[in-house]
Write an enzyme that holds these catalytic residues in place. Structure first.
Site, PDB file in Angstrom:
ATOM      1  N   ALA A   1     -30.122  91.304 -27.478  1.00 37.28           N
ATOM      2  CA  ALA A   1     -28.729  90.891 -27.693  1.00 37.28           C
ATOM      3  C   ALA A   1     -28.553  90.290 -29.084  1.00 37.28           C
ATOM      4  CB  ALA A   1     -28.321  89.880 -26.631  1.00 37.28           C
TER       5      ALA A   1
ATOM      6  N   ASP B   1     -32.424  80.859 -10.782  1.00 37.89           N
ATOM      7  CA  ASP B   1     -32.084  80.110 -12.002  1.00 37.89           C
ATOM      8  C   ASP B   1     -33.294  79.640 -12.816  1.00 37.89           C
ATOM      9  OD1 ASP B   1     -29.499  80.410 -11.125  1.00 37.89           O
ATOM     10  OD2 ASP B   1     -29.355  78.390 -10.287  1.00 37.89           O
TER      11      ASP B   1
ATOM     12  N   GLY C   1     -27.071  81.195 -13.653  1.00 40.45           N
ATOM     13  CA  GLY C   1     -28.061  80.208 -14.091  1.00 40.45           C
ATOM     14  C   GLY C   1     -27.595  78.780 -13.870  1.00 40.45           C
TER      15      GLY C   1
ATOM     16  N   ASP D   1     -33.234  72.729  -6.376  1.00 37.10           N
ATOM     17  CA  ASP D   1     -33.257  71.255  -6.444  1.00 37.10           C
ATOM     18  C   ASP D   1     -32.462  70.580  -5.325  1.00 37.10           C
ATOM     19  OD1 ASP D   1     -30.949  72.240  -7.541  1.00 37.10           O
ATOM     20  OD2 ASP D   1     -31.044  71.063  -9.383  1.00 37.10           O
ATOM     21  N   GLY D   2     -31.334  71.171  -4.926  1.00 33.63           N
ATOM     22  CA  GLY D   2     -30.539  70.602  -3.835  1.00 33.63           C
ATOM     23  C   GLY D   2     -31.338  70.593  -2.538  1.00 33.63           C
TER      24      GLY D   2
ATOM     25  N   ARG E   1     -25.316  76.593   1.952  1.00 33.93           N
ATOM     26  CA  ARG E   1     -25.213  75.354   1.160  1.00 33.93           C
ATOM     27  C   ARG E   1     -24.611  74.309   2.093  1.00 33.93           C
ATOM     28  NH1 ARG E   1     -26.598  76.930  -3.852  1.00 33.93           N
ATOM     29  NH2 ARG E   1     -25.860  78.931  -4.645  1.00 33.93           N
TER      30      ARG E   1
ATOM     31  N   GLY F   1     -28.920  79.120  -2.800  1.00 36.90           N
ATOM     32  CA  GLY F   1     -28.704  80.551  -3.095  1.00 36.90           C
ATOM     33  C   GLY F   1     -29.933  81.360  -2.730  1.00 36.90           C
TER      34      GLY F   1
ATOM     35  N   GLN G   1     -26.927  89.889  -9.475  1.00 38.82           N
ATOM     36  CA  GLN G   1     -28.172  89.270  -9.988  1.00 38.82           C
ATOM     37  C   GLN G   1     -29.022  88.637  -8.898  1.00 38.82           C
ATOM     38  OE1 GLN G   1     -27.015  86.980 -13.895  1.00 38.82           O
ATOM     39  NE2 GLN G   1     -25.192  87.322 -12.693  1.00 38.82           N
TER      40      GLN G   1
HETATM   41  O1  F6P Z   1     -28.439  78.897  -7.800  1.00 42.44           O
HETATM   42  C1  F6P Z   1     -28.294  80.264  -7.786  1.00 42.44           C
HETATM   43  C2  F6P Z   1     -26.901  80.679  -8.172  1.00 42.44           C
HETATM   44  O2  F6P Z   1     -26.821  82.085  -8.136  1.00 42.44           O
HETATM   45  C3  F6P Z   1     -26.420  80.151  -9.525  1.00 42.44           C
HETATM   46  O3  F6P Z   1     -26.914  80.890 -10.616  1.00 42.44           O
HETATM   47  C4  F6P Z   1     -24.931  80.218  -9.351  1.00 42.44           C
HETATM   48  O4  F6P Z   1     -24.305  79.270 -10.181  1.00 42.44           O
HETATM   49  C5  F6P Z   1     -24.729  79.882  -7.909  1.00 42.44           C
HETATM   50  O5  F6P Z   1     -25.958  80.160  -7.259  1.00 42.44           O
HETATM   51  C6  F6P Z   1     -23.637  80.641  -7.220  1.00 42.44           C
HETATM   52  O6  F6P Z   1     -23.586  80.200  -5.908  1.00 42.44           O
HETATM   53  P1  F6P Z   1     -22.657  80.818  -4.773  1.00 42.44           P
HETATM   54  O7  F6P Z   1     -23.238  82.159  -4.407  1.00 42.44           O
HETATM   55  O8  F6P Z   1     -22.789  79.840  -3.645  1.00 42.44           O
HETATM   56  O9  F6P Z   1     -21.306  80.936  -5.334  1.00 42.44           O
END
Ligand code: F6P
Length: 325
Positions: free
Chosen positions: A187, A128, A171, A103-104, A72, A11, A254
């Protein structure tokens, strides 16, 4: 070191461009070529890259996203995919590879360095913040601020309509964004994957906290075992008749936007440090931050250990509950 390759993977995260800029400028000042692969590992497999110049990285310190693109990449998880990548890296004549991602990305980088014996450095770039060995990942601070700004806005409408809002934040499987945005936005409740969610208790607590006030906010981490904001709202609904409940999923807002000053500084320093460490002969490490200092650790250690937010913050939040006014 004559040629260093770099790429962004996984991401995108605000600050990746600041990091690309810093790696490239540092390389060029040291007489090293900076080779930017497009779309992460996919670009290595398909041999899609550009030789980066000062012009390429001019005026990008402030830009969100990544000028190199990201992906990805499933193909890189296969031996066949990696063999294509190795062939291309060899034909370009790379001396090292810097991978900015999560991590990936680091798992891929680590396997690659074993299969072709190329020095690899990982720079943690993900909103994250779920990487062991660093206080902060690039992009996390910006994302946190984006969430807090959005929750402040939701609070305005929640208060106007006398509503309880369930706000879902990103996250992946970690609760860093949720927990810390809950603290920063005041919150009333927060649900994170690291703690079990009990709908009955949540409903009771919300009823208690909502007495005498016109709004409540529940921050829900997307990876929470309650199943996301909509699902948990629907679970508590029958237990909260008479209350007006709404949910809001903040989503990819985000991940975008101009990086905060903190992320720009972190990314710039990490990028420069990565090149410095490669010149010094380090390899197969991940750069991290510890307070205001930059540190590094074996990349394998970083991917082995699961990073968790500080759960004492949750305990603190229970002491900040709003009791009947
Ligand atoms: O790792 C970053 C992130 O935004 C995570 O918070 C979320 O779960 C994921 O990527 C969403 O990924 P994508 O944009 O590939 O759907």
């Amino acid at each position: 070191m004559k040629k260093i390759g770099l790429m962004t993977s996984g991401g995108d995260a605000p600050g990746m461009n600041s990091c690309i800029r810093s790696i490239t400028k540092y390389c060029l000042n040291e007489g090293i070529e900076s080779i930017g692969f497009h779309d992460g590992f996919q670009g290595i497999i398909e041999n899609k890259y550009e030789v980066l110049s000062f012009e390429n990285v001019d005026n990008i310190v402030q830009r969100g996203g990544t000028i190199l693109g990201t992906y990805r990449c499933e193909q890189f998880k296969t031996k066949q995919g990696r063999q294509k990548a190795i062939k291309n890296i060899e034909s370009i004549g790379l001396d090292a590879l810097i991978c900015i991602g999560g991590d990936g990305t680091f798992t891929g980088a680590s396997i690659l360095s074993e299969e072709m014996n190329i020095p690899v450095i990982g720079i943690p770039g993900t909103i994250d913040n779920d990487i062991f060995g660093t206080d902060h990942t690039i992009g996390y601070d910006t994302a946190l601020n984006t969430v807090v700004e959005a929750v402040d806005k939701i609070r305005d409408t929640a208060g106007s309509h006398n509503r309880i809002f369930f706000v879902e934040v990103m996250g992946k499987n970690a609760g860093f964004i949720a927990l810390n945005s809950a603290i920063a936005s005041g919150a009333e409740s927060v649900l994170i994957p690291e703690e079990h969610t009990d709908a009955d208790l949540l409903a009771k607590d919300l009823i208690e906290q909502n007495k005498g006030r016109r709004s409540s906010i529940v921050i829900v981490a997307e990876g929470d075992d309650g199943g996301g904001a909509k699902k948990i709202m629907n679970q508590v609904k029958p237990l909260m008749s008479g209350y007006s409940l709404r949910h809001s999923i903040l989503g990819h807002i985000q991940r975008g936007g101009r990086p905060s000053a903190f992320d720009r500084m972190l990314a710039t320093r990490m990028g420069a440090y990565a090149v410095e460490l490669l010149i010094r002969g380090e390899s197969n490490i991940m750069i991290g931050s510890n307070g205001d200092k930059l540190v590094y650790l074996p990349i394998k250690e970083a991917i082995k250990i699961i990073s968790k937010p500080d759960l004492t913050k949750l305990e603190m939040l229970t002491k900040l509950r709003t009791l009947t006014m």
